[in-house]
Design a protein around this motif. Sequence first.
Motif: not given
Length: 631
Positions: A148-161
Motif C-alpha cells: 500500500k505504501a508503494f502502489p505504482l511500483w508494486s503494480e509494475d513489479l507485479r508484487i501485488t497481483s
Amino acid sequence: MKFMKLGSRPDTFYTNEAVRSVSSEVTSDLIVQVKGSRYLLHKFPLLSKCLRLQRICSESPETLQHQIVQIPDFPGGTEAFELCAKFCYGITITLSAYNIVAARCAAEYLQMTEDVEKGNLVYKLEVFFNSCILHGWRDSIVTLHTTKAFPLWSEDLRITSRCIEAIALKASTHPSKVSLSHSHSRRVRDDVSCNGVEGQRQRPAAKGWWAEDIAELGIDLYWRTMIAIKSDGKIPSNLIGEALQIYASRWLPNISRKIKATREPAGSNSDSDSASEVTSKSRLLLESIVSLLPSEKGAVSCSFLLKLLKAANILNVSSSSKMELARRVALQVEEARVSDMLIPLSSSSNTLYDVDIVLTILEQFMLQGQSPPTSPPRSKLGTERRRRSRSAENIDFKLQESRRSSSASHSSKLKVAKIVDGYLQQIAKDINLPLSKFIAVAETIPDFSRLDHDELYRAIDIYLKAHPDLNKSERKKLCRVLDCKKLSVEACMHAAQNEKLPLRVVVQVLFFEQTRAATTGHKVTDLPSNIKALLASHNIDPSKPPRALSTTTSIPGDDQWSTVSGLRSPKSRISTLRMKLAEDDDLDENNMNPDGMGRPSKFKGFCALPTGPKKMFSRLLSTNRNATEKS
C-alpha cells in the motif's frame, strides 16, 4: 515468518552531525542526498552494482573532493536506500515480509540487475520472494499489506497481483497443507498439525480459517483479494458471507456514533475536513462490501444485511447500493427481527425511521414466491388421462414440489406479518409519522397472512395515542385496515372501551363479540357509558344475550351479515341496509347530507350492532323509513 540474510561484514554505518558515514580507511568521494538525509559513501562499491548511480555520476560534474548525487524521489526513503547501500558494501542485512517490498522497489530504482553484476540484489530478492514469501500464508498477507505504501511500483513489479493470487490459492486449501506461520489462525495449525491424525478426527479445521487474517487488509486490497477468491469457485458462498461479516465488524464498528460525532459543529475547518474524509472512506468501504455480497440466498444473515442498510442510510451511500441491499433483505425478510427493521434516517429528517425503504423491502418480498398452479391442466383426450408414464410421474413429482414451495412461501408470509405488526407498533410512537405511511405498511401484507388482528389493533391504538389531533375521517381511514372478526376476546374488551376508536368500529366490535357470545352462551362485557346511552336511545338492552346463531349454516368470509338464524327478510333488504351504511359513510365524511343538514354519525355505527338480530334489523328499517317520510 520467513527471513533471509545477505552479506557477512558487520555494520559500520554511523551518524556524525546528521550525516551517515561508513567507517573505512578509504576517504569517501560520494555524497548522496536522499529526502533530506546525507550519506558520505564511496563510488566503487556503489557504482559497481547500481547502474542508475553510474549514469547520474557520469552526467553530473565532478568536484575536487566529493561528487554530489541528489535522489529526492527515492522509493522507500532512507531506510530502503541504506539497505541497498549496505548490500553494496557486503554488510549483513536481514530481509523479511515487512521490508522486502521497499527493498525490491529501491533495488529496481537503482537498477541493481544482473546486467550490472551477477547475483545482484534484484535477483536475490526475486528468489526469496517466489520461494519463501509466496509460499507462506502470513508472509503473503504482510507483504500485500506493505504494498500500500508503494502502489505504482508494486503494480509494475507485479508484487501485488502475485500476493493476491497466492492468498486466493491458499484460501481454498486445507490449513494443514498451508504454512500458516504466526497468524491469527495459529490455533487451527495447532489443532491440525501438532495434535496429529487423532486431532484431525476430533477437531476438523474450520473451513473459513482464512477470513480473520485477510481482514487486516485495506478495502482496496481486500476487494481484489475477495474477487480472486470468489472467481476461483472453490469457496462456498456462505463462507464468503462469513468473511464479509468479519471484515465489516472490524472496520465498521459503532458507525452511527462516529457519524453523529462528525455532524456536530466542528471546532475548525481541519476537524470538518477530517470528519468528511472518514465519512467518505466508510462510504467507499460499505459500497465495496455490498458489491462483494454473494448472489445466493442465505449466504449472509438477514440481520447483517439490515445492519449494512442502517449504515448505508447514515453514510448516505448511493441509491443503487441501498436498493441492492433492500432486494437482498426481501429474499429472507422472514428471518428479521423488529429491532433490525428500525432503520434510522439522517438527522435532517422529521421522522425517526426510514419507512420508505421498509416499504420497498415488503413490496419486493410480496412480488417473489408467487404460488404455482396446484393441479395439472386437464387433458382434452380421454386416452391421455388414462395413461400413466414415467414422464407423467415426473410431472406429478414436480407439482408436489411446487406445492411444497408455495406452502413454504405462505408460512414465510405468516412470519413477515408478525414482524410487520411489531414494526408498526414501534413506528407508531413517532409523532411525525404520516398516517399514509402507517397505512401503507399495514396494507402491504395480505389479509390471509394475519391469522388474528390483535397486534395490528395494538399498533393502531399506539398510533391513536401518539397522534391525538387526528380528525374523525383520519381515524376512520386508519381503522379500515382492522378486521374486527379477527380480534380475540381480550382485544374486543379493550376496543369496546377505547374512546379513541371511531364509534362505528366500537359497534362492529360489539357485534362480533355478541355473535361470539351467542355461540358460547356468555354475556358481553360491560360497556362504556356513551355506548350504553347510544343503545338505550334505540331501546336495546345489551345485557340480554342475543339469539343463537344457526349451527347448520356456514358463514362465508365476505358475507357474515346475511347468515344470522331467524333473519328471514330477503337479501335485498340487507343490501339496502348496506347501501344505507355506505351512504352514511359518505355523508359523514362530508359532514353534510344532501339537504345541507348535519347528520348524526351514531346511527350508522348503531346499524352494525344486532342485539337480537331480527328485531334489530326491523327497527333499523322502520327508522330509515320514518326518516325518509319526514324528509
